[in-house]
Design an enzyme around this catalytic site. Structure first.
Site, PDB file in Angstrom:
ATOM      1  N   LYS A 288       0.858  -1.185   0.000  1.00 37.33           N
ATOM      2  CA  LYS A 288       0.000   0.000   0.000  1.00 37.33           C
ATOM      3  C   LYS A 288       0.899   1.242   0.000  1.00 37.33           C
ATOM      4  O   LYS A 288       1.868   1.303   0.758  1.00 37.33           O
ATOM      5  CB  LYS A 288      -0.914  -0.037   1.233  1.00 37.33           C
ATOM      6  CG  LYS A 288      -2.119   0.869   1.119  1.00 37.33           C
ATOM      7  CD  LYS A 288      -3.189   0.496   2.127  1.00 37.33           C
ATOM      8  CE  LYS A 288      -4.331   1.492   2.092  1.00 37.33           C
ATOM      9  NZ  LYS A 288      -5.450   1.097   2.949  1.00 37.33           N
ATOM     10  N   GLU A 377     -19.343  -5.603   9.988  1.00 31.93           N
ATOM     11  CA  GLU A 377     -20.295  -4.870  10.837  1.00 31.93           C
ATOM     12  C   GLU A 377     -21.335  -5.800  11.446  1.00 31.93           C
ATOM     13  O   GLU A 377     -21.709  -5.646  12.613  1.00 31.93           O
ATOM     14  CB  GLU A 377     -20.984  -3.774  10.020  1.00 31.93           C
ATOM     15  CG  GLU A 377     -20.092  -2.586   9.672  1.00 31.93           C
ATOM     16  CD  GLU A 377     -19.144  -2.829   8.504  1.00 31.93           C
ATOM     17  OE1 GLU A 377     -19.279  -3.869   7.817  1.00 31.93           O
ATOM     18  OE2 GLU A 377     -18.257  -1.979   8.272  1.00 31.93           O
ATOM     19  N   ARG A 405     -25.348  -2.133   7.148  1.00 32.87           N
ATOM     20  CA  ARG A 405     -25.003  -3.532   6.917  1.00 32.87           C
ATOM     21  C   ARG A 405     -25.541  -4.447   8.011  1.00 32.87           C
ATOM     22  O   ARG A 405     -25.740  -5.618   7.803  1.00 32.87           O
ATOM     23  CB  ARG A 405     -23.473  -3.684   6.940  1.00 32.87           C
ATOM     24  CG  ARG A 405     -22.755  -3.353   5.686  1.00 32.87           C
ATOM     25  CD  ARG A 405     -22.787  -4.552   4.771  1.00 32.87           C
ATOM     26  NE  ARG A 405     -22.457  -4.172   3.411  1.00 32.87           N
ATOM     27  CZ  ARG A 405     -21.244  -4.267   2.891  1.00 32.87           C
ATOM     28  NH1 ARG A 405     -20.254  -4.736   3.613  1.00 32.87           N
ATOM     29  NH2 ARG A 405     -21.043  -3.923   1.648  1.00 32.87           N
TER      30      ARG A 405
HETATM   31  C1  LIG Z   1     -18.679  -1.949   4.831  1.00 29.40           C
HETATM   32  C2  LIG Z   1     -17.500  -1.037   5.000  1.00 29.40           C
HETATM   33  N1  LIG Z   1     -16.919  -0.914   6.211  1.00 29.40           N
HETATM   34  C3  LIG Z   1     -15.855  -0.086   6.369  1.00 29.40           C
HETATM   35  C4  LIG Z   1     -15.370   0.626   5.314  1.00 29.40           C
HETATM   36  C5  LIG Z   1     -14.236   1.617   5.514  1.00 29.40           C
HETATM   37  N2  LIG Z   1     -13.049   1.233   4.727  1.00 29.40           N
HETATM   38  C6  LIG Z   1     -12.746   1.844   3.576  1.00 29.40           C
HETATM   39  S1  LIG Z   1     -11.357   1.239   2.869  1.00 29.40           S
HETATM   40  C7  LIG Z   1     -11.160   0.148   4.122  1.00 29.40           C
HETATM   41  C8  LIG Z   1      -9.987  -0.778   4.094  1.00 29.40           C
HETATM   42  C9  LIG Z   1     -10.035  -1.685   2.915  1.00 29.40           C
HETATM   43  O1  LIG Z   1      -8.927  -2.528   2.953  1.00 29.40           O
HETATM   44  P1  LIG Z   1      -8.541  -3.375   1.675  1.00 29.40           P
HETATM   45  O2  LIG Z   1      -9.778  -3.955   1.073  1.00 29.40           O
HETATM   46  O3  LIG Z   1      -7.480  -4.321   2.056  1.00 29.40           O
HETATM   47  O4  LIG Z   1      -8.014  -2.308   0.643  1.00 29.40           O
HETATM   48  P2  LIG Z   1      -6.662  -1.418   0.762  1.00 29.40           P
HETATM   49  O5  LIG Z   1      -7.111  -0.083   1.288  1.00 29.40           O
HETATM   50  O6  LIG Z   1      -5.727  -2.099   1.664  1.00 29.40           O
HETATM   51  O7  LIG Z   1      -6.173  -1.339  -0.620  1.00 29.40           O
HETATM   52  C10 LIG Z   1     -12.156   0.278   5.078  1.00 29.40           C
HETATM   53  C11 LIG Z   1     -12.242  -0.491   6.328  1.00 29.40           C
HETATM   54  C12 LIG Z   1     -16.022   0.474   4.072  1.00 29.40           C
HETATM   55  N3  LIG Z   1     -15.638   1.165   2.995  1.00 29.40           N
HETATM   56  N4  LIG Z   1     -17.070  -0.359   3.952  1.00 29.40           N
END
Ligand SMILES: Cc1ncc(C[n+]2csc(CCOP(=O)(O)OP(=O)(O)O)c2C)c(N)n1
Length: 638
Positions: A288, A377, A405
């Protein structure tokens, strides 16, 4: 500001243009794409680390697949900046997340390349599988469907439900797992450990290399697909005897892990996978923030850093000389620690938002009494219910939008059993630049109709603290909603006071017109009233504090005293706080005139919170306008 484009990127307006490049030019285009993203985000803000991490994947996917005919689905969508830039939006990219500009997430109405609107996590595999099944039914042969999902998003139950289905589907689905070991904060849970084990297993990787050698031959010697695939499967099976593979056991062909930053290798591999029918998963290892060393080092900070100086890495902060009010989320975090010190039964639960919700303050103070359960969630809510059955007092902090959710869990697991779970809903109201997928518009409506649930919202920091304290001593479900951003009290560490559940407050005693507000928008009501006073118009202002139970004593007084009521809320008008007041007045046969201000029944796009509140007409200006209109009507009647 004009942001410079690299020589190759300047010529690319669609994936067709990208495909004209030689393979040996792909590394250069990745570099240019990265620079363009860093330059733009440093000046205009937005998500950074995730898009930098998938630069090579983005280029390879659009180079190999026939988008938009082949359907490419991004999970969450915060990593799709490179995709947007390569698919005809580079000239508008400086408007990313701005009011009236392009969205920070894929959006169907914005581009045919954005196959599925997104913002919440874990949807990509389900959506891509649906598309793949549809292609089958519509007899569209040779169409590919690709879901790109992060290891964080894969912790969500929805992703598992989709893989469970994909494993028995004959559809042509490729899941690209973008594994960077990060969610917003470091990823958590057993799946993360499993992915790390696969990545580091020597036996596995030795056999995997042989598989790739065969795949390499496959490309060169033509289309004897069956034979090659069965050889691969044989090798995989021999591997599986030694180490069972989670994805294989779900009947998804597993390939990888491979280096997600080697664009040429990615192109070769994807070219090969294109020829293998059925559901399959390609595990890619990425970093990342790749290519911007500061972002690689502190990945949480650079997830969405705001604007910054790209040379020094200094993040721009508003310069304020006077003491400034804290963020509501930080008041939550610190107050939770205070409460936890007083009551050892208190625990904290967050679904993957330790930093975003400031639950990390509790996690640092009480690591054994706080849980990050991943992007889950539904689980967070039912897990909290389980804790509550044993007498613990869980503070389950979920952004209003993500709470959607877990709605059944709130009803079925918490409220029907009247369990003492405290829901703190951050980002309630319009969320700002993240847009419609992130606005916390609906929680007042969806919480107030559930039996046993208390629905409350603080107007300021002291009120948030008092409501949290009150909730900790209540019995039964209790929800507290508060907005993104800062409050109004620089001196916010006020003594904790218990509030009577269901009691509102009169803030200004006036005449003729009463403004009833819930939550932080009460400050807009105060401001409007102050300005109206200069014109000798004196509305009363009430901060109701609770939508449920309503302060009925206060409402009876209001109904008898005023001819008009204006309700104000940072939530959807339909079914919300104003509706609750209307219901009360109707049920009690009052015929007072009521005007409701809040979020109207349409999709509100992205922009600054203040711009959106202006557009929706519930800021202080709109309250003033409404009072003016009511006064004119009264004067007309008189
Ligand atoms: C249902 C939900 N919960 C929480 C979030 C907040 N959120 C946005 S990006 C993220 C992390 C995503 O991680 P990953 O899929 O590994 O992608 P990366 O950012 O590491 O590329 C979170 C928790 C969200 N977008 N949707």
């Amino acid at each position: 500001m004009n942001i410079k484009l690299g020589a190759l990127l300047a010529e690319i307006n669609s994936p067709e243009d990208l495909k004209k490049l030689e393979v040996n030019q792909l590394a250069q285009i990745c570099g240019e794409l990265r620079d363009f993203i860093i330059d733009n985000v440093s000046v205009y803000g937005g998500h950074l680390g995730a898009s930098l991490g998938v630069t090579e994947l983005t280029v390879a996917l659009h180079y190999v697949f026939n988008t938009p005919e082949d359907q490419l689905v991004w999970d969450v969508g915060h990593q799709a900046y490179g995709h947007k830039i390569l698919t005809g939006r580079k000239d508008r990219f400086h408007t990313n997340r701005k009011y009236g500009g392009i969205s920070g997430f894929p959006k169907r109405s914005e581009s045919e390349y954005d196959t599925f609107g997104v913002g919440h996590a874990s949807t990509s595999i389900s959506a891509a599988l649906g598309m793949a099944e549809a292609s089958g039914l519509l007899k569209e042969k040779n169409k590919h469907h690709i879901a790109v999902i992060g290891d964080g998003a894969m912790t969500g139950g929805l992703a598992f439900e989709a893989m469970n289905h994909a494993g028995v589907s004959n559809s042509n689905l490729l899941i690209v797992l973008n594994d960077n070991c990060m969610s917003i904060d470091p990823n958590v849970g057993a799946l993360k450990n499993y992915l790390t084990d696969i990545t580091t297993s020597q036996t596995y990787n030795k056999i995997k290399d042989e598989v790739w050698k065969i795949l390499g031959k496959f490309s060169k010697f033509g289309p004897n697909t069956q034979e090659i695939v069965s050889k691969i499967e044989h090798l995989m099976k021999s591997l599986l005897l030694k180490q069972s593979n989670f994805f294989e056991s779900l009947n998804l062909r597993y390939f990888g892990p491979i280096d997600g930053h080697d664009v040429n290798h990615l192109v070769d591999v994807m070219d090969d996978l294109k020829k293998i029918p059925g559901s399959k998963i390609l595990h890619c290892l990425t970093v990342k923030g790749k290519g911007y060393s500061l972002a690689e080092k502190d990945q949480t900070k650079w997830h969405a850093p705001g604007t910054f100086d790209k040379v020094t890495g200094a993040i721009n902060k508003k310069k304020i000389n006077t003491p400034s009010p804290p963020k509501f989320q930080d008041v939550f975090g610190h107050t939770l620690v205070e409460l936890a010190k007083m009551n050892e039964k208190i625990v904290g639960v967050t679904p993957a938002m330790p930093s975003g919700s400031s639950m990390k303050i509790m996690m640092e103070a009480f690591p054994d009494r706080s849980y990050d359960v991943g992007i889950a969630e539904q689980h967070a809510v039912t897990f909290s219910a389980g804790l509550a059955t044993q007498g613990l007092v869980p503070f389950c902090n979920i952004y209003s939008t993500f709470m959607q959710r877990a709605y059944d869990q709130v009803i079925h697991d918490v409220c029907i059993q009247n369990l003492h779970v405290i829901f703190c809903m951050d980002r309630a109201g319009v969320a700002g630049a993240d847009g419609p997928t992130h606005h916390g518009a609906y929680d007042i409506s969806y919480m107030r109709c559930i039996p046993n649930m208390v629905v409350s919202a603080p107007m300021n920091e002291a009120e948030l603290r008092n409501l949290m304290f009150t909730a900790s001593e209540h019995s039964g479900p209790f929800s507290i909603r508060y907005p993104r951003g800062t409050g109004v009290m620089p001196e916010w560490r006020t003594p904790l006071e218990k509030v009577e559940v269901g009691m509102g407050r009169k803030l200004i005693e006036g005449e003729e017109i009463a403004i009833l507000s819930i939550g932080q928008v009460g400050n807009y009501a105060l401001k409007a009233a102050e300005e109206l006073r200069k014109e000798r118009i004196n509305p009363s202002v009430y901060d109701m504090r609770f939508v449920k139970p309503l302060d009925e004593k206060l409402l009876h007084e209001v109904a008898k005293k005023y001819s008009c009521i204006v309700t104000v809320e940072d939530g959807c008008i339909m079914g919300g706080f104003g509706s609750a007041i209307l219901e009360f007045m109707a049920d009690n046969d009052y015929s007072v005139s009521i005007k409701r201000l809040g979020i109207p029944d349409r999709v509100i796009e992205h922009g600054e919170q203040s711009q959106l509140q202006r557009e929706c007409e519930y800021d202080s200006e709109a309250i003033k306008n409404m009072v003016h209109a009511l006064v004119s009507i009264q004067e007309g009647i008189l």
